[in-house]
Scaffold this active site. Structure first.
Site, PDB file in Angstrom:
ATOM      1  N   GLY A  98      25.555 -35.420  19.890  1.00  0.00           N
ATOM      2  CA  GLY A  98      26.218 -35.114  21.155  1.00  0.00           C
ATOM      3  C   GLY A  98      27.328 -34.100  21.063  1.00  0.00           C
ATOM      4  O   GLY A  98      28.131 -33.972  21.995  1.00  0.00           O
TER       5      GLY A  98
ATOM      6  N   ASP B  68      13.973 -36.068  13.294  1.00  0.00           N
ATOM      7  CA  ASP B  68      14.852 -36.482  14.380  1.00  0.00           C
ATOM      8  C   ASP B  68      14.033 -37.335  15.350  1.00  0.00           C
ATOM      9  O   ASP B  68      12.809 -37.389  15.273  1.00  0.00           O
ATOM     10  CB  ASP B  68      15.520 -35.280  15.052  1.00  0.00           C
ATOM     11  CG  ASP B  68      14.563 -34.454  15.875  1.00  0.00           C
ATOM     12  OD1 ASP B  68      13.423 -34.885  16.082  1.00  0.00           O
ATOM     13  OD2 ASP B  68      14.968 -33.371  16.318  1.00  0.00           O
ATOM     14  N   SER B  69      14.708 -38.015  16.260  1.00  0.00           N
ATOM     15  CA  SER B  69      14.041 -39.057  17.054  1.00  0.00           C
ATOM     16  C   SER B  69      13.393 -38.530  18.323  1.00  0.00           C
ATOM     17  O   SER B  69      12.725 -39.281  19.024  1.00  0.00           O
ATOM     18  CB  SER B  69      15.073 -40.119  17.446  1.00  0.00           C
ATOM     19  OG  SER B  69      15.996 -39.553  18.370  1.00  0.00           O
ATOM     20  N   GLY B  70      13.619 -37.271  18.638  1.00  0.00           N
ATOM     21  CA  GLY B  70      13.140 -36.746  19.909  1.00  0.00           C
ATOM     22  C   GLY B  70      14.139 -36.926  21.030  1.00  0.00           C
ATOM     23  O   GLY B  70      13.933 -36.423  22.139  1.00  0.00           O
ATOM     24  N   GLY B  71      15.239 -37.627  20.767  1.00  0.00           N
ATOM     25  CA  GLY B  71      16.244 -37.863  21.805  1.00  0.00           C
ATOM     26  C   GLY B  71      16.811 -36.577  22.374  1.00  0.00           C
ATOM     27  O   GLY B  71      16.988 -36.434  23.590  1.00  0.00           O
TER      28      GLY B  71
ATOM     29  N   GLN C 290      27.610 -41.488  19.472  1.00  0.00           N
ATOM     30  CA  GLN C 290      27.687 -40.731  20.725  1.00  0.00           C
ATOM     31  C   GLN C 290      29.067 -40.984  21.355  1.00  0.00           C
ATOM     32  O   GLN C 290      29.997 -41.321  20.654  1.00  0.00           O
ATOM     33  CB  GLN C 290      26.530 -41.108  21.657  1.00  0.00           C
ATOM     34  CG  GLN C 290      25.162 -40.591  21.190  1.00  0.00           C
ATOM     35  CD  GLN C 290      25.019 -39.066  21.281  1.00  0.00           C
ATOM     36  OE1 GLN C 290      25.900 -38.351  21.782  1.00  0.00           O
ATOM     37  NE2 GLN C 290      23.899 -38.558  20.767  1.00  0.00           N
TER      38      GLN C 290
ATOM     39  N   CYS D 251      18.960 -14.279  -3.686  1.00  0.00           N
ATOM     40  CA  CYS D 251      17.691 -14.477  -2.986  1.00  0.00           C
ATOM     41  C   CYS D 251      16.813 -13.259  -3.233  1.00  0.00           C
ATOM     42  O   CYS D 251      17.225 -12.133  -2.916  1.00  0.00           O
ATOM     43  CB  CYS D 251      17.914 -14.675  -1.492  1.00  0.00           C
ATOM     44  SG  CYS D 251      16.382 -14.609  -0.533  1.00  0.00           S
TER      45      CYS D 251
ATOM     46  N   HIS E  85      15.913 -14.540   4.716  1.00  0.00           N
ATOM     47  CA  HIS E  85      17.259 -14.130   4.327  1.00  0.00           C
ATOM     48  C   HIS E  85      18.312 -15.058   4.929  1.00  0.00           C
ATOM     49  O   HIS E  85      19.210 -15.551   4.222  1.00  0.00           O
ATOM     50  CB  HIS E  85      17.578 -12.690   4.732  1.00  0.00           C
ATOM     51  CG  HIS E  85      19.057 -12.466   4.752  1.00  0.00           C
ATOM     52  ND1 HIS E  85      19.791 -12.389   3.587  1.00  0.00           N
ATOM     53  CD2 HIS E  85      19.952 -12.457   5.778  1.00  0.00           C
ATOM     54  CE1 HIS E  85      21.090 -12.320   3.897  1.00  0.00           C
ATOM     55  NE2 HIS E  85      21.204 -12.355   5.218  1.00  0.00           N
TER      56      HIS E  85
ATOM     57  N   ASP F  53      22.130 -29.295  10.182  1.00  0.00           N
ATOM     58  CA  ASP F  53      20.881 -28.604  10.516  1.00  0.00           C
ATOM     59  C   ASP F  53      21.134 -27.751  11.745  1.00  0.00           C
ATOM     60  O   ASP F  53      22.033 -28.047  12.543  1.00  0.00           O
ATOM     61  CB  ASP F  53      19.751 -29.594  10.833  1.00  0.00           C
ATOM     62  CG  ASP F  53      19.882 -30.151  12.244  1.00  0.00           C
ATOM     63  OD1 ASP F  53      19.110 -29.731  13.121  1.00  0.00           O
ATOM     64  OD2 ASP F  53      20.781 -30.989  12.480  1.00  0.00           O
TER      65      ASP F  53
ATOM     66  N   ASP G  30      18.353 -42.143  20.602  1.00  0.00           N
ATOM     67  CA  ASP G  30      19.622 -42.164  21.335  1.00  0.00           C
ATOM     68  C   ASP G  30      19.491 -41.349  22.607  1.00  0.00           C
ATOM     69  O   ASP G  30      18.534 -40.614  22.799  1.00  0.00           O
ATOM     70  CB  ASP G  30      20.748 -41.584  20.457  1.00  0.00           C
ATOM     71  CG  ASP G  30      20.510 -40.122  20.098  1.00  0.00           C
ATOM     72  OD1 ASP G  30      19.331 -39.703  20.024  1.00  0.00           O
ATOM     73  OD2 ASP G  30      21.483 -39.386  19.894  1.00  0.00           O
TER      74      ASP G  30
END
Length: 379
Positions: A224, A95-98, A197, A314, A343, A274, A149
């Site tokens: 957003g 991700d961009s850190g935005g 956005q 699992c 888990h 995510d 962004d």
């Protein structure tokens, strides 16, 4: 080396759910997919081997803001990028850190040039610009890198939301200009996703989705949302964006969310998700299972020697008992955090895999409606 490819393999007839395949130079990703968050180059309390074998993760996230501050670009570049540094040989999205800069509202200043912020580690000052964020993500080495962004808070008044969206669009032009004038870093293709956005205003979301769609990127993201707005509003604007974004490109809903949010998002046409929720909630004794939600701290599990979840595939979930996991949590043993995190992540990956099966089988809608109720049940 080839740019990211997306093959749309099946579309549900009763909803907008899709099953597809993303191809990157680090391997294929079948969709819909959930991506575990590895903020500082590590999914908290989980080894890369566990991500491969127990969770069955296909792609993980790295966070530009955190990795830039620590271990820093010099070390990441010397290692040959994040894949080499952390030993993960499948795709990585950065991700961009935005969003992190957005969450530092008290310690940052936004200008046309970029975002000036203070490190949460030592208070040092740094400037992120669309250009520098492209360069940083090149060095980190994501297969998919995100545009820089601004994520407006909820609620935002109309003027702020529009100004923020316009700034994000101008920054996107600069992101593409820098991205297109620089080379892939480590011998594999890196792909830039722009971000829609527009806060919770229909005309702004529409305008932003149309602008993003016009960029002809290899994939697109919706940002957003899940920042405090009512859930129904999140679904409304997710659907609006999905209806505008290209059908032949993957769609990524950023930072969402609960298992039922994910199922509803899939039904609206989202391919990628995510969220830190599976690991964060796991570390705080909340388990998502195929039967419903468990607070493993509760005394009712003290003598429950049945496995954590017999409904998913699992090895960790099928091996350890609820009583044992409760004991580890009460004793504050690190192993408890690992078991709960593995888990929950395995459950999320099982859930999107099941969703894919039902999309292809043609009974996704009825399955989803039943699962949304079951997964929210507190056991």
């Amino acid at each position: 080396m080839a740019a990211l490819q997306f093959e749309l393999q099946h579309t549900d007839t009763q909803t907008k759910a899709r099953a597809g395949k993303i191809t990157t130079d680090h391997g294929d990703i079948v969709t819909p997919i959930f991506m575990p968050v590895g903020t500082v180059g590590s999914v908290k309390a989980v080894t890369q081997q566990q991500l491969h074998e127990d969770v069955k993760a296909q792609i993980i996230l790295g966070n530009t803001y955190h990795l830039y501050l620590r271990p820093g670009l010099e070390i990441l570049e010397a290692a040959g990028g994040l894949h080499k540094f952390n030993g993960w040989d499948k795709p990585i999205l950065t991700d961009s850190g935005g969003y992190q800069v957005f969450s530092l509202a008290n310690n940052r200043k936004l200008t046309e040039e970029g975002a000036l912020f203070q490190s949460h580690i030592d208070g040092s000052k740094h400037l992120f610009t669309p250009e520098s964020v492209m360069d940083i993500q090149r060095i980190i080495g994501g297969d998919i890198i995100m545009a820089f962004d601004e994520c407006p808070p909820y609620p935002s008044d109309y003027k702020y939301a529009k100004d923020s969206m316009d700034l994000t669009h101008r920054w996107l032009d600069r992101c593409f200009k820098r991205f297109n004038s620089t080379a892939d870093k480590y011998g594999y293709t890196q792909n830039l996703f722009p971000i829609v956005q527009g806060s919770t205003y229909k005309d702004l979301r529409t305008a932003s989705a149309e602008f993003i769609a016009s960029q002809n990127a290899t994939g697109n993201a919706i940002g957003g949302l899940s920042v405090g707005e009512p859930t129904e509003m999140m679904y409304e604007y997710t659907e609006l964006c999905c209806d505008i974004l290209p059908k032949d490109k993957p769609r990524y809903l950023m930072g969402v969310g609960t298992p039922w949010n994910i199922l509803e998002g899939i039904a609206l046409g989202i391919d990628m998700f995510d969220c830190v929720m599976p690991t964060r909630n796991g570390r705080n004794a909340m388990l998502f299972t195929s039967h419903g939600i468990i607070n493993i701290d509760n005394k009712k599990w003290e003598k429950d020697f049945s496995v954590i979840d017999d409904g998913i595939d699992c090895p960790v979930s099928n091996f350890y008992s609820k009583a044992y996991l409760r004991h580890l949590m009460k004793a504050k043993e690190f192993l408890g955090l690992t078991i709960a995190s593995v888990h929950n992540l395995a459950f999320y990956l099982w859930l999107v895999t099941e969703a894919r099966k039902h999309i292809i089988a043609g009974d996704f809608k009825s399955w989803k409606e039943e699962m949304v109720v079951r997964l929210q049940t507190r056991l």
